[in-house]
Design a protein around this motif. Structure first.
Motif, mmCIF file in Angstrom:
data_model
loop_
_atom_site.group_PDB
_atom_site.id
_atom_site.type_symbol
_atom_site.label_atom_id
_atom_site.label_comp_id
_atom_site.label_asym_id
_atom_site.label_seq_id
_atom_site.Cartn_x
_atom_site.Cartn_y
_atom_site.Cartn_z
ATOM 1 N N SER A 16 0.693 -1.311 0.021
ATOM 2 C CA SER A 16 0.100 0.121 0.138
ATOM 3 C C SER A 16 0.774 1.350 -0.133
ATOM 4 O O SER A 16 0.528 2.308 -0.012
ATOM 5 C CB SER A 16 -0.923 0.075 1.260
ATOM 6 O OG SER A 16 0.020 -0.103 2.553
ATOM 7 N N GLY A 18 2.602 4.495 -1.384
ATOM 8 C CA GLY A 18 2.666 5.263 -2.435
ATOM 9 C C GLY A 18 3.770 5.355 -3.151
ATOM 10 O O GLY A 18 4.854 5.963 -2.170
ATOM 11 N N SER A 28 1.851 -0.584 -4.306
ATOM 12 C CA SER A 28 0.417 -0.979 -4.548
ATOM 13 C C SER A 28 0.179 -2.553 -5.139
ATOM 14 O O SER A 28 0.785 -2.711 -5.914
ATOM 15 C CB SER A 28 -0.366 -0.172 -5.456
ATOM 16 O OG SER A 28 -1.867 -0.226 -5.684
ATOM 17 N N HIS A 70 2.762 0.609 -9.714
ATOM 18 C CA HIS A 70 1.518 -0.355 -9.753
ATOM 19 C C HIS A 70 1.822 -1.647 -10.621
ATOM 20 O O HIS A 70 0.811 -2.232 -10.623
ATOM 21 C CB HIS A 70 0.414 0.591 -10.420
ATOM 22 C CG HIS A 70 0.123 1.680 -9.356
ATOM 23 N ND1 HIS A 70 -0.962 1.738 -8.743
ATOM 24 C CD2 HIS A 70 0.650 2.985 -9.088
ATOM 25 C CE1 HIS A 70 -0.996 2.703 -7.822
ATOM 26 N NE2 HIS A 70 -0.024 3.601 -8.126
ATOM 27 N N ASP A 160 -4.523 5.370 -9.082
ATOM 28 C CA ASP A 160 -4.271 6.861 -8.872
ATOM 29 C C ASP A 160 -5.078 7.644 -9.707
ATOM 30 O O ASP A 160 -5.574 7.425 -10.683
ATOM 31 C CB ASP A 160 -2.815 6.873 -9.545
ATOM 32 C CG ASP A 160 -1.724 6.554 -8.723
ATOM 33 O OD1 ASP A 160 -1.999 5.846 -7.576
ATOM 34 O OD2 ASP A 160 -0.544 6.455 -8.980
ATOM 35 N N GLU A 180 -6.760 5.834 -2.967
ATOM 36 C CA GLU A 180 -5.655 6.554 -2.813
ATOM 37 C C GLU A 180 -5.822 7.632 -1.927
ATOM 38 O O GLU A 180 -6.603 8.507 -2.171
ATOM 39 C CB GLU A 180 -4.968 6.772 -4.160
ATOM 40 C CG GLU A 180 -5.403 7.940 -5.137
ATOM 41 C CD GLU A 180 -4.283 8.792 -5.338
ATOM 42 O OE1 GLU A 180 -3.938 9.671 -4.404
ATOM 43 O OE2 GLU A 180 -3.846 9.158 -6.484
ATOM 44 N N SER A 182 -2.599 10.175 -1.613
ATOM 45 C CA SER A 182 -1.231 10.388 -1.858
ATOM 46 C C SER A 182 -0.641 11.808 -1.162
ATOM 47 O O SER A 182 0.254 11.851 -0.764
ATOM 48 C CB SER A 182 -0.984 10.924 -3.338
ATOM 49 O OG SER A 182 -1.079 9.688 -3.990
ATOM 50 N N HIS A 195 -3.781 13.500 -8.211
ATOM 51 C CA HIS A 195 -3.757 12.790 -7.142
ATOM 52 C C HIS A 195 -4.730 13.381 -6.123
ATOM 53 O O HIS A 195 -5.007 14.494 -5.922
ATOM 54 C CB HIS A 195 -2.432 12.481 -6.292
ATOM 55 C CG HIS A 195 -1.611 11.611 -6.718
ATOM 56 N ND1 HIS A 195 -1.747 10.239 -7.082
ATOM 57 C CD2 HIS A 195 -0.276 11.573 -7.387
ATOM 58 C CE1 HIS A 195 -0.419 9.762 -7.683
ATOM 59 N NE2 HIS A 195 0.294 10.506 -7.942
ATOM 60 N N HIS A 217 -1.836 4.049 -0.793
ATOM 61 C CA HIS A 217 -1.222 4.772 -1.548
ATOM 62 C C HIS A 217 -0.647 5.880 -0.914
ATOM 63 O O HIS A 217 -0.356 7.176 -1.463
ATOM 64 C CB HIS A 217 -1.718 5.204 -2.774
ATOM 65 C CG HIS A 217 -0.911 5.470 -4.140
ATOM 66 N ND1 HIS A 217 -0.224 6.938 -4.195
ATOM 67 C CD2 HIS A 217 -0.231 4.766 -4.943
ATOM 68 C CE1 HIS A 217 0.377 6.770 -5.222
ATOM 69 N NE2 HIS A 217 0.468 5.552 -5.565
#
Length: 250
Positions: A16, A18, A28, A70, A160, A180, A182, A195, A217
């Motif tokens: 997980s 980011g 991810s 990813h 994302d 996500e 971020s 993001h 993320h």
């Protein structure tokens, strides 16, 4: 490892982190299960070796987009499933077309470990006991979010994304929104709005009436507890954190 059935839809967090992996936190990657179906969703670095099942039991792979955090472990899977005495039969792989183009370009051939099918907005596929619908996300490269449906239980994974686009319409009423996060409010980057901040994830979860919000993320340099607090303030109820080794029954 033998077959076992998962009665509900289960989200198992493999990674997980980011942007880049950290010790104990692959990037991810998730295992999504229902009945005897197992799908590896996103293949960030470190996730293949940490999958919580025998990798030969993976029925399919879904990749949200081409960024290495990813999809880089598609290379690990390719080697593990190809270069052995009895290679695996091709594993279905779904994602934007550019994911396949970049993978084949890097290898200078089509990797026989995968049977690729491109997916984009409006596409719906069936993987065993799971129906998966795709929608374009608000990101800097072609990216798909995915809505997973099994036995009436629903999960939406953002990949994302920024807050723009129609994707939140597809996430309406889901039982679990895996989003996500971020940014925090103090780290938002106006020059790169593709993001979400944790607060934006909370706002969207409330707007789509998600039953539960799970944040993922989050970069290693941010304090996840701050992200959870910012999301909870907007969502109006407790928010969960995607931690490797954890799981959520949808």
């Amino acid at each position: 490892m033998g077959e076992r059935k998962v009665v509900t839809v289960r989200l198992r967090v493999v990674g997980s982190s980011g942007t880049f992996p950290a010790p104990g936190r692959p990037a991810s990657g998730y295992l999504i299960e229902h009945d005897s179906t197992r799908v590896w969703c996103d293949a960030g670095p470190g996730t293949f070796m940490d999958l919580p099942v025998d990798t030969d039991l993976i029925d399919a792979v879904v990749v949200s987009h081409q960024h290495p955090d990813h999809c880089a472990d598609l290379m690990a899977a390719y080697h593990a499933w190809t270069y052995r005495p009895e290679p695996r039969e091709p594993v279905p792989l779904y994602g934007p077309q550019v994911v396949w183009d970049l993978l084949t370009g890097f290898l200078e051939k089509e990797p026989e470990a995968f049977a690729f099918s491109p997916v984009w907005t409006g596409d719906v596929i069936q993987i065993g006991d799971l129906a998966v619908a795709f929608v374009e996300m608000d990101h800097s490269v072609p990216t798909v979010g995915s809505r997973w449906d099994g036995n009436g239980r629903t999960l939406f994974f953002t990949g994302d994304t920024g807050p723009g686009g129609i994707w939140s319409d597809v996430a309406q009423g889901v039982d679990v929104l895996l989003s996500e996060a971020s940014y925090q409010e103090s780290t938002k980057n106006a020059d790169y709005p593709q993001h979400l901040s944790a607060a934006e994830a909370g706002q969207i979860a409330r707007r789509v009436r998600a039953g539960r919000l799970v944040l993922t993320h989050i970069p290693p340099y941010l304090d996840p507890s701050v992200s959870v607090a910012e999301a909870e303030q907007e969502f109006g109820k407790p928010v969960s954190l995607a931690v490797p080794g954890g799981s959520f029954d949808v």
